[in-house]
Write a protein that holds these residues in place. Structure first.
Motif, mmCIF file in Angstrom:
data_model
loop_
_atom_site.group_PDB
_atom_site.id
_atom_site.type_symbol
_atom_site.label_atom_id
_atom_site.label_comp_id
_atom_site.label_asym_id
_atom_site.label_seq_id
_atom_site.Cartn_x
_atom_site.Cartn_y
_atom_site.Cartn_z
ATOM 1 N N SER A 118 0.847 -1.179 0.000
ATOM 2 C CA SER A 118 0.000 0.000 0.000
ATOM 3 C C SER A 118 0.889 1.238 0.000
ATOM 4 C CB SER A 118 -0.932 0.022 1.211
ATOM 5 O OG SER A 118 -0.194 0.084 2.422
ATOM 6 N N ALA A 119 0.321 2.365 -0.425
ATOM 7 C CA ALA A 119 1.006 3.657 -0.415
ATOM 8 C C ALA A 119 2.270 3.672 -1.281
ATOM 9 C CB ALA A 119 1.329 4.099 1.005
ATOM 10 N N TYR A 120 2.273 2.903 -2.354
ATOM 11 C CA TYR A 120 3.366 2.907 -3.304
ATOM 12 C C TYR A 120 2.990 3.724 -4.529
ATOM 13 C CZ TYR A 120 5.949 -1.004 -1.119
ATOM 14 O OH TYR A 120 6.670 -1.814 -0.270
ATOM 15 N N ALA A 121 3.952 4.488 -5.044
ATOM 16 C CA ALA A 121 3.772 5.089 -6.354
ATOM 17 C C ALA A 121 3.785 3.988 -7.417
ATOM 18 C CB ALA A 121 4.862 6.110 -6.642
ATOM 19 N N MET A 122 3.063 4.212 -8.504
ATOM 20 C CA MET A 122 2.965 3.206 -9.545
ATOM 21 C C MET A 122 3.087 3.860 -10.912
ATOM 22 S SD MET A 122 -0.042 0.710 -8.046
ATOM 23 C CE MET A 122 0.438 -0.646 -9.135
ATOM 24 N N GLY A 123 3.334 3.038 -11.912
ATOM 25 C CA GLY A 123 3.477 3.575 -13.249
ATOM 26 C C GLY A 123 3.213 2.537 -14.318
ATOM 27 N N TRP A 124 3.103 3.044 -15.534
ATOM 28 C CA TRP A 124 2.998 2.206 -16.725
ATOM 29 C C TRP A 124 4.194 2.483 -17.629
ATOM 30 C CZ3 TRP A 124 -0.520 -1.600 -17.419
ATOM 31 C CH2 TRP A 124 -1.683 -1.574 -16.646
ATOM 32 N N PHE A 125 4.793 1.417 -18.135
ATOM 33 C CA PHE A 125 5.873 1.488 -19.099
ATOM 34 C C PHE A 125 5.523 0.600 -20.279
ATOM 35 C CE2 PHE A 125 7.636 2.762 -15.132
ATOM 36 C CZ PHE A 125 8.653 3.668 -15.424
ATOM 37 N N ARG A 126 6.183 0.830 -21.404
ATOM 38 C CA ARG A 126 5.935 -0.007 -22.571
ATOM 39 C C ARG A 126 7.236 -0.279 -23.306
ATOM 40 N NH1 ARG A 126 2.513 4.362 -26.274
ATOM 41 N NH2 ARG A 126 4.298 5.698 -26.850
ATOM 42 N N GLN A 127 7.228 -1.380 -24.051
ATOM 43 C CA GLN A 127 8.399 -1.746 -24.821
ATOM 44 C C GLN A 127 7.964 -2.380 -26.134
ATOM 45 O OE1 GLN A 127 11.264 -4.201 -22.763
ATOM 46 N NE2 GLN A 127 12.895 -3.523 -24.127
ATOM 47 N N ALA A 128 8.426 -1.809 -27.229
ATOM 48 C CA ALA A 128 8.173 -2.326 -28.560
ATOM 49 C C ALA A 128 9.404 -3.087 -29.043
ATOM 50 C CB ALA A 128 7.842 -1.195 -29.523
ATOM 51 N N PRO A 129 9.237 -4.019 -29.990
ATOM 52 C CA PRO A 129 10.387 -4.768 -30.504
ATOM 53 C C PRO A 129 11.485 -3.851 -31.024
ATOM 54 C CG PRO A 129 8.348 -5.763 -31.248
ATOM 55 C CD PRO A 129 7.975 -4.466 -30.597
ATOM 56 N N GLY A 130 12.716 -4.112 -30.603
ATOM 57 C CA GLY A 130 13.846 -3.328 -31.045
ATOM 58 C C GLY A 130 14.000 -1.982 -30.380
ATOM 59 N N ARG A 131 13.183 -1.694 -29.389
ATOM 60 C CA ARG A 131 13.250 -0.415 -28.697
ATOM 61 C C ARG A 131 13.427 -0.642 -27.200
ATOM 62 N NH1 ARG A 131 8.402 3.401 -30.696
ATOM 63 N NH2 ARG A 131 9.724 4.907 -29.589
ATOM 64 N N GLU A 132 13.944 0.365 -26.529
ATOM 65 C CA GLU A 132 14.138 0.256 -25.091
ATOM 66 C C GLU A 132 12.829 0.531 -24.358
ATOM 67 O OE1 GLU A 132 17.094 3.057 -23.928
ATOM 68 O OE2 GLU A 132 15.832 4.802 -24.252
ATOM 69 N N ARG A 133 12.789 0.125 -23.122
ATOM 70 C CA ARG A 133 11.624 0.356 -22.286
ATOM 71 C C ARG A 133 11.358 1.854 -22.154
ATOM 72 N NH1 ARG A 133 11.794 -3.141 -16.980
ATOM 73 N NH2 ARG A 133 13.954 -2.631 -17.513
ATOM 74 N N GLU A 134 10.109 2.247 -22.291
ATOM 75 C CA GLU A 134 9.723 3.642 -22.371
ATOM 76 C C GLU A 134 8.692 3.979 -21.298
ATOM 77 O OE1 GLU A 134 7.914 6.647 -25.825
ATOM 78 O OE2 GLU A 134 7.450 4.494 -25.859
ATOM 79 N N PHE A 135 8.910 5.093 -20.634
ATOM 80 C CA PHE A 135 7.946 5.596 -19.663
ATOM 81 C C PHE A 135 6.667 6.028 -20.356
ATOM 82 C CE2 PHE A 135 6.218 9.551 -17.846
ATOM 83 C CZ PHE A 135 5.689 9.038 -16.673
ATOM 84 N N VAL A 136 5.534 5.707 -19.751
ATOM 85 C CA VAL A 136 4.236 6.108 -20.286
ATOM 86 C C VAL A 136 3.518 7.056 -19.334
ATOM 87 C CG1 VAL A 136 1.968 5.329 -21.062
ATOM 88 C CG2 VAL A 136 4.009 3.971 -21.597
ATOM 89 N N ALA A 137 3.301 6.622 -18.101
ATOM 90 C CA ALA A 137 2.568 7.424 -17.128
ATOM 91 C C ALA A 137 2.886 6.942 -15.723
ATOM 92 C CB ALA A 137 1.058 7.344 -17.383
ATOM 93 N N ALA A 138 2.729 7.833 -14.748
ATOM 94 C CA ALA A 138 2.967 7.472 -13.356
ATOM 95 C C ALA A 138 1.991 8.216 -12.462
ATOM 96 C CB ALA A 138 4.408 7.782 -12.945
ATOM 97 N N ILE A 139 1.812 7.696 -11.254
ATOM 98 C CA ILE A 139 0.876 8.272 -10.306
ATOM 99 C C ILE A 139 1.412 8.070 -8.899
ATOM 100 C CG2 ILE A 139 -0.516 6.154 -10.134
ATOM 101 C CD1 ILE A 139 -3.010 8.008 -10.132
ATOM 102 N N ASP A 140 1.226 9.073 -8.040
ATOM 103 C CA ASP A 140 1.742 8.957 -6.687
ATOM 104 C C ASP A 140 0.820 8.089 -5.833
ATOM 105 O OD1 ASP A 140 0.780 11.960 -4.797
ATOM 106 O OD2 ASP A 140 -0.410 10.674 -6.103
ATOM 107 N N TRP A 141 1.202 7.918 -4.592
ATOM 108 C CA TRP A 141 0.476 6.980 -3.729
ATOM 109 C C TRP A 141 -0.975 7.367 -3.526
ATOM 110 C CZ3 TRP A 141 -1.918 8.310 0.830
ATOM 111 C CH2 TRP A 141 -1.636 9.587 1.323
ATOM 112 N N SER A 142 -1.274 8.668 -3.517
ATOM 113 C CA SER A 142 -2.623 9.146 -3.229
ATOM 114 C C SER A 142 -3.493 9.262 -4.473
ATOM 115 C CB SER A 142 -2.557 10.505 -2.545
ATOM 116 O OG SER A 142 -2.091 11.501 -3.429
ATOM 117 N N GLY A 143 -2.874 9.258 -5.650
ATOM 118 C CA GLY A 143 -3.613 9.457 -6.888
ATOM 119 C C GLY A 143 -3.829 10.902 -7.262
#
Length: 122
Positions: free
Chosen positions: A28-53
Motif C-alpha cells: 500500500s502507499a506505493y507510487a505506480m506507473g505504466w511502461f511499454r516496450q516495442a520490438p527493437g526499442r528500449e523500455r519507455e515511460f508512459v505514465a505514473a501516479i503517486d500513492w494518493s492518486g
C-alpha cells in the motif's frame, strides 16, 4: 509479497480506445506507473501516479490521450488509452516502487507485472 497482474490488452484500430488494468497485492502507499516496450526499442515511460492518486505524470507522446488512475480501496491501477496510434503498439507493463512519490525512470521501480500486448492497426 508484491504481485502485479495486467489485463485489458488486445487489438484495436487506430483512433480507438482501450483500458488497461493492473491488479495489485502485497503493498500500500506505493507510487505506480505504466511502461511499454516495442520490438527493437528500449523500455519507455508512459505514465505514473503517486500513492494518493493526486499527482500524475505523462510522457509527451501520450499526453492528452492517456489517463492514469488508481483505486486504492480496490488495489487497482488503470490506464485509459484514447485516440490510439500504431506507434502505441507495444507490451505494456505495470510497475510499483516502494516509495510514495512519482518517478518516471524504470530503474526506480522494483516490482513489475508480466505485461500485456497492445496492438494498434493502421
Amino acid at each position: 509479497q508484491v504481485q502485479l497482474v495486467e489485463s485489458g490488452g488486445g487489438l484495436v484500430q487506430a483512433g480507438g480506445s482501450l483500458r488497461l488494468s493492473c491488479a495489485a497485492s502485497g503493498f500500500s502507499a506505493y507510487a505506480m506507473g505504466w511502461f511499454r516496450q516495442a520490438p527493437g526499442r528500449e523500455r519507455e515511460f508512459v505514465a505514473a501516479i503517486d500513492w494518493s492518486g493526486t499527482n500524475t505524470a505523462y510522457a509527451d507522446s501520450v499526453k492528452g490521450r492517456f489517463t492514469i488512475s488508481r483505486d486504492n480501496a480496490k488495489n487497482t491501477l488503470d490506464l485509459l488509452m484514447n485516440s490510439l496510434k500504431p506507434e502505441d503498439t507495444a507490451v505494456y507493463y505495470c510497475a510499483a516502487r516502494n516509495y510514495g512519490v512519482i518517478s518516471t525512470s524504470f530503474t526506480s521501480y522494483t516490482y513489475w507485472g508480466q505485461g500485456t500486448q497492445v496492438t494498434v492497426s493502421s
